[in-house]
Design an enzyme around this catalytic site. Structure first.
Site, mmCIF file in Angstrom:
data_model
loop_
_atom_site.group_PDB
_atom_site.id
_atom_site.type_symbol
_atom_site.label_atom_id
_atom_site.label_comp_id
_atom_site.label_asym_id
_atom_site.label_seq_id
_atom_site.Cartn_x
_atom_site.Cartn_y
_atom_site.Cartn_z
ATOM 1 C CG PHE A 129 -1.963 0.972 1.286
ATOM 2 C CD1 PHE A 129 -2.996 0.926 0.366
ATOM 3 C CD2 PHE A 129 -1.962 1.971 2.232
ATOM 4 C CE1 PHE A 129 -4.015 1.866 0.394
ATOM 5 C CE2 PHE A 129 -2.980 2.917 2.269
ATOM 6 C CZ PHE A 129 -4.008 2.862 1.347
ATOM 7 C CG ASP A 208 -0.273 -2.973 6.851
ATOM 8 O OD1 ASP A 208 -1.372 -3.363 7.289
ATOM 9 O OD2 ASP A 208 -0.087 -1.799 6.468
ATOM 10 C CE1 TYR A 233 -9.660 2.130 6.792
ATOM 11 C CE2 TYR A 233 -8.815 3.083 8.826
ATOM 12 C CZ TYR A 233 -8.671 2.831 7.477
ATOM 13 O OH TYR A 233 -7.562 3.277 6.812
ATOM 14 C CE LYS A 234 -8.156 -0.864 4.776
ATOM 15 N NZ LYS A 234 -6.713 -0.800 4.666
ATOM 16 N NE ARG A 387 -9.949 -2.861 -3.068
ATOM 17 C CZ ARG A 387 -9.372 -2.270 -2.034
ATOM 18 N NH1 ARG A 387 -8.167 -2.615 -1.667
ATOM 19 N NH2 ARG A 387 -9.987 -1.327 -1.359
HETATM 20 C C1 LIG Z 1 -6.047 0.456 4.785
HETATM 21 C C2 LIG Z 1 -4.572 0.348 4.861
HETATM 22 C C3 LIG Z 1 -3.823 1.297 5.545
HETATM 23 C C4 LIG Z 1 -4.520 2.486 6.124
HETATM 24 O O1 LIG Z 1 -3.677 3.360 6.759
HETATM 25 P P1 LIG Z 1 -4.294 4.628 7.511
HETATM 26 O O2 LIG Z 1 -3.175 5.135 8.286
HETATM 27 O O3 LIG Z 1 -5.460 4.139 8.321
HETATM 28 O O4 LIG Z 1 -4.782 5.584 6.472
HETATM 29 C C5 LIG Z 1 -2.458 1.104 5.638
HETATM 30 N N1 LIG Z 1 -1.854 0.037 5.078
HETATM 31 C C6 LIG Z 1 -2.566 -0.889 4.388
HETATM 32 C C7 LIG Z 1 -1.879 -2.067 3.798
HETATM 33 C C8 LIG Z 1 -3.940 -0.748 4.258
HETATM 34 O O5 LIG Z 1 -4.634 -1.653 3.579
#
Ligand SMILES: *Cc1c(COP(=O)(O)O)cnc(C)c1O
Length: 427
Positions: A129, A208, A233-234, A387
């Site tokens: 990400f 992560d 939040y996912k 997705r």
């Molecule tokens: C959703 C997600 C994030 C989100 O990071 P925030 O700090 O909450 O914006 C980070 N890394 C990955 C791999 C994600 O899927």
């Protein structure tokens, strides 16, 4: 898995045999003609969350006022961490809920690099990400110690080959920082094998878990993982912007120092000492006053996930993503789609990317259709990924059937041509 046919009755039969089906009723589903396939970006609202928030605001904040801190608020980051620990194979005192995923990553990357002086390489991959890569680049810039980031390439845009991982990790490597389930293709690493490779080279391993937690089994202790971060939040349905979690293996906690020395990470915050002494446990990775209301909203779905059991959730999710790919092969491949996720179910997380050159406009047509047409909410990821996230706690096989059928109609009837390809602020 084999599916006999593409009829809706088959989806209905699969739903009737699904032991987890009753959990769907635990969520607010306001519109029966809206199929939600974006639980991997923002999970649905659990019904239990509403009264819990009412109490947190009206009773705790409204009536107890500052006394609330000693009536549970100050413990919330740890108690919630202990609950999430059960989903990811960690001990209760190895996880804390605090800050955002990006900020937690920053803290742990700095801590890891300081713990491996003289080693200059950080290994990640081209699937990560962007925020994760930007944070690492920012840490390199901040530390000015000639660290460099090496990205493991992908030969096929879908998977990362074991040889590519082996080639990247060496004795120069301080840290291997990867996202367990890739946000675009849903490729899933063998966590134990990669962690072992990192350790053999003397590097620390950071995962992560944003697209893993609540969707696939994770065994951090079993794999000997050093560090992890993840999102709530996912698949944890904690609500927009809910605080994230971080994990530090117990025997590393006092050896590592994170760079943001806030008062709540100190050993004794309420003695108000003028000099910082870090807490002798996971508490040292904490920074400042927690967002109590947002923390409250995370527990309900974590409890539902624990009740459903992660192995049962994974079995359902694998069957559902298999079913989605089965329908896509029958209906969508002839219309110019290709499957942008690994076909091997055990190397795939809980979403499936469907690629099409018009994916952006098709996504808009799915979401913005006027009733009585069915609305479907997946999400779009550049350049051509539609997705489709499957949240096994509340998505049904019928959801998947209806969504794929709608997708077929939109492309066959060219309904997407009524929409502009101009990108919105949030895609
Ligand atoms: C959703 C997600 C994030 C989100 O990071 P925030 O700090 O909450 O914006 C980070 N890394 C990955 C791999 C994600 O899927």
């Amino acid at each position: 898995m084999d599916f006999a046919n593409t009829q809706i009755e088959l989806a209905q039969t699969l739903d009737s045999q699904d032991q987890l089906a009753p959990f769907r009723d635990e969520f607010v589903i306001a519109d029966p003609d809206l199929i939600y396939l974006d639980g991997n970006s923002l999970g649905r609202l659990p019904k239990r969350t509403d009264p819990l928030m009412q109490a947190a605001i009206g009773e705790a904040w409204g009536q107890r006022l500052i006394r609330g801190w000693n009536e549970g608020w100050i413990q919330a980051p740890f108690e919630l961490g202990a609950k999430i620990a059960q989903l990811i194979g960690a001990e209760a005192d190895e996880v804390i809920v605090t800050d955002s995923t990006s900020v937690n990553l920053f803290k742990l990357v700095v801590a890891a690099l300081k713990a491996r002086p003289g080693r200059t390489k950080i290994v990640s991959d081209v699937f990560n990400f962007p925020s994760d890569l930007y944070i690492i680049q920012g840490v390199i810039d901040l530390l000015e110690q000639q660290h460099r980031l090496e990205l493991i390439p992908s030969g096929d845009r879908l998977t990362i080959a074991p040889e590519a991982i082996t080639a990247a990790i060496d004795v120069e490597t301080a840290l291997v920082s990867l996202t367990h389930v890739a946000f675009k293709s849903a490729f899933m690493y063998d966590m134990a094998a990669v962690t072992e490779q990192a350790h053999r080279a003397g590097a620390l391993m950071l995962w992560d878990l944003s697209h893993s937690v609540g969707a696939v089994p994770v065994d951090l202790n079993g794999a000997g993982v050093d560090l992890a971060v993840g999102c709530t939040y996912k698949y944890l349905n904690g609500g927009p912007g809910a605080p994230a979690f971080l994990y530090v293996r117990r025997d590393l906690q006092t050896a590592l120092r994170q760079p943001i020395w806030g008062w709540l990470g100190a050993a004794n915050p309420f003695t108000f000492d003028l000099d910082y002494t870090p807490a002798p446990n996971i508490g040292r990775f904490w920074v400042g006053t927690p967002p109590v209301l947002s923390l409250k909203a995370i527990a309900p779905a974590v409890e539902l996930l624990l009740a459903a059991g992660i192995d049962r959730l994974r079995a359902k999710s694998m069957a559902q993503t298999e079913y989605l790919i089965f329908l896509a092969d029958r209906w969508l491949t002839p219309l110019g789609f290709s499957v942008g996720s690994p076909r091997q179910a055990d190397r795939r997380g809980s979403h499936v990317s469907l690629r099409h050159p018009e994916a952006y406009r098709i996504n808009r047509a799915l979401i913005e259709a006027e009733p009585p047409a069915l609305r479907v909410i997946p999400d779009f990821r550049e350049p051509d990924n539609l997705r489709c996230g499957v949240a096994p706690l509340y998505n049904s096989f019928t959801d998947i059937h209806r969504a794929m059928e709608r997708l077929k109609t939109i492309v066959t009837e060219r309904l997407y041509e009524a929409y502009s390809a101009e990108r919105a602020a949030v895609t």
